[in-house]
Design a protein around this motif. Structure first.
Motif, mmCIF file in Angstrom:
data_model
loop_
_atom_site.group_PDB
_atom_site.id
_atom_site.type_symbol
_atom_site.label_atom_id
_atom_site.label_comp_id
_atom_site.label_asym_id
_atom_site.label_seq_id
_atom_site.Cartn_x
_atom_site.Cartn_y
_atom_site.Cartn_z
ATOM 1 N N LEU A 110 6.368 -1.410 -6.923
ATOM 2 C CA LEU A 110 5.984 -2.614 -7.650
ATOM 3 C C LEU A 110 5.670 -3.768 -6.708
ATOM 4 O O LEU A 110 5.056 -4.745 -7.115
ATOM 5 C CB LEU A 110 7.099 -3.019 -8.612
ATOM 6 C CG LEU A 110 7.406 -2.011 -9.717
ATOM 7 C CD1 LEU A 110 8.532 -2.519 -10.600
ATOM 8 C CD2 LEU A 110 6.167 -1.731 -10.544
ATOM 9 N N THR A 111 6.142 -3.706 -5.470
ATOM 10 C CA THR A 111 5.867 -4.766 -4.490
ATOM 11 C C THR A 111 5.208 -4.142 -3.270
ATOM 12 O O THR A 111 5.801 -3.289 -2.586
ATOM 13 C CB THR A 111 7.162 -5.491 -4.075
ATOM 14 O OG1 THR A 111 7.720 -6.141 -5.209
ATOM 15 C CG2 THR A 111 6.866 -6.523 -2.995
ATOM 16 N N ARG A 112 3.979 -4.542 -3.029
ATOM 17 C CA ARG A 112 3.238 -4.072 -1.849
ATOM 18 C C ARG A 112 2.391 -5.238 -1.367
ATOM 19 O O ARG A 112 1.446 -5.660 -2.032
ATOM 20 C CB ARG A 112 2.365 -2.867 -2.202
ATOM 21 C CG ARG A 112 1.593 -2.334 -0.995
ATOM 22 C CD ARG A 112 0.701 -1.154 -1.360
ATOM 23 N NE ARG A 112 1.461 0.063 -1.612
ATOM 24 C CZ ARG A 112 1.601 0.608 -2.806
ATOM 25 N NH1 ARG A 112 1.046 0.054 -3.865
ATOM 26 N NH2 ARG A 112 2.300 1.723 -2.944
ATOM 27 N N LEU A 113 2.729 -5.764 -0.178
ATOM 28 C CA LEU A 113 2.078 -6.960 0.345
ATOM 29 C C LEU A 113 1.515 -6.697 1.734
ATOM 30 O O LEU A 113 2.099 -5.914 2.510
ATOM 31 C CB LEU A 113 3.068 -8.132 0.423
ATOM 32 C CG LEU A 113 3.695 -8.590 -0.905
ATOM 33 C CD1 LEU A 113 4.767 -9.631 -0.635
ATOM 34 C CD2 LEU A 113 2.636 -9.135 -1.841
ATOM 35 N N THR A 114 0.406 -7.363 2.021
ATOM 36 C CA THR A 114 -0.166 -7.373 3.366
ATOM 37 C C THR A 114 -0.003 -8.785 3.912
ATOM 38 O O THR A 114 -0.521 -9.753 3.325
ATOM 39 C CB THR A 114 -1.651 -6.987 3.343
ATOM 40 O OG1 THR A 114 -1.783 -5.671 2.796
ATOM 41 C CG2 THR A 114 -2.239 -7.025 4.746
ATOM 42 N N GLY A 191 4.839 -6.438 -9.589
ATOM 43 C CA GLY A 191 3.795 -6.202 -10.571
ATOM 44 C C GLY A 191 2.832 -7.364 -10.762
ATOM 45 O O GLY A 191 1.867 -7.235 -11.526
ATOM 46 N N ARG A 192 3.057 -8.496 -10.079
ATOM 47 C CA ARG A 192 2.174 -9.657 -10.217
ATOM 48 C C ARG A 192 1.292 -9.785 -8.981
ATOM 49 O O ARG A 192 1.765 -9.608 -7.851
ATOM 50 C CB ARG A 192 2.999 -10.945 -10.410
ATOM 51 C CG ARG A 192 3.761 -10.987 -11.706
ATOM 52 C CD ARG A 192 4.501 -12.314 -11.847
ATOM 53 N NE ARG A 192 5.618 -12.401 -10.923
ATOM 54 C CZ ARG A 192 6.857 -11.998 -11.211
ATOM 55 N NH1 ARG A 192 7.122 -11.452 -12.385
ATOM 56 N NH2 ARG A 192 7.825 -12.137 -10.328
ATOM 57 N N ALA A 193 0.027 -10.114 -9.214
ATOM 58 C CA ALA A 193 -0.919 -10.246 -8.105
ATOM 59 C C ALA A 193 -0.590 -11.485 -7.280
ATOM 60 O O ALA A 193 -0.243 -12.541 -7.818
ATOM 61 C CB ALA A 193 -2.343 -10.331 -8.635
#
Length: 220
Positions: A110-114, A191-193
């Motif tokens: 649910l959390t994937r950040l660059t 889940g939030r952009a």
């Protein structure tokens, strides 16, 4: 002479028998309706019973009583038949821990950040890093600590609203320059952009950068 007297006596007895009927019983059948199929405790009237039938009485034509009580204290104990229960729908994935997800979706993060960092002036800090939470993964140098910070912010409404929110236009900020470091964070958080930038050009941006540590490096 004796024969005549005997004949006269017989004739007299026959006449007496026809004139006075002999009582055959001490009562008569009740002329009213027989209730609930039982004969009343009357008696048969003097004379003969006509063709074997009971005199003008009739059996009651009422309905058979119900075995289920409709009144009284036991009436409330009857089961109430309502509509059949509806089947329980499956829980959403975020409530059942992914059990309701199909194959290939159970491990969805649910959390994937660059996270891209530049011009910090700190060795080994600049660069582009991947951060995944739930489970922790990616190339971020402080992945677990960064995920803990995101979880802490996501636990409150204010944290969810403010963590990646840019400084509103027109905000009065102190003219403190914190360096030339800049950063950009793009991806999905719970889940939030997310698509935001950060810098250290004034007091507001410095405070915002510091609130994102250790997602962003600590360059103070």
């Amino acid at each position: 002479m004796l024969r005549r007297l005997a004949l006269t006596a017989v004739v007299s007895l026959a006449a007496l028998a026809t004139a006075v009927p002999v009582s055959t019983a001490s009562g008569s059948v009740s002329s009213g309706p027989v209730s609930s199929g039982s004969v009343s405790s009357g008696s048969v009237s003097s004379g003969s019973v006509s063709s074997g039938s009971v005199s003008s009485g009739s059996v009651s034509s009422g309905s058979v009583p119900s075995a289920v009580p409709t009144t009284g204290p036991f009436a409330a104990a009857r089961p109430s038949l309502g509509p059949l229960p509806l089947p329980v729908p499956p829980l959403p994935g975020f409530l059942d821990g992914g059990a309701g997800k199909g194959t290939g979706e159970a491990n969805e993060v649910l959390t994937r950040l660059t996270v891209s960092v530049e011009n910090t002036g700190v060795a080994g800090v600049d660069g582009t890093f991947e951060l995944e939470c739930g489970p922790t993964g990616g190339s971020h140098p402080q992945g677990q600590a960064a995920c803990d910070r995101l979880a802490e912010a996501g636990a409150t409404r204010a944290g969810r609203q403010e963590l990646f929110r840019p400084t509103p236009e027109g905000t009065m900020c102190t003219m403190i320059h914190g360096g030339d470091a800049t950063a950009r964070i793009v991806g999905t958080w719970e889940g939030r952009a997310v698509d935001t930038t950060a810098s250290r050009r004034d007091g507001c941006e410095i405070a915002r950068w510091n609130s994102l540590v250790p997602v962003l490096p600590d360059v103070r």
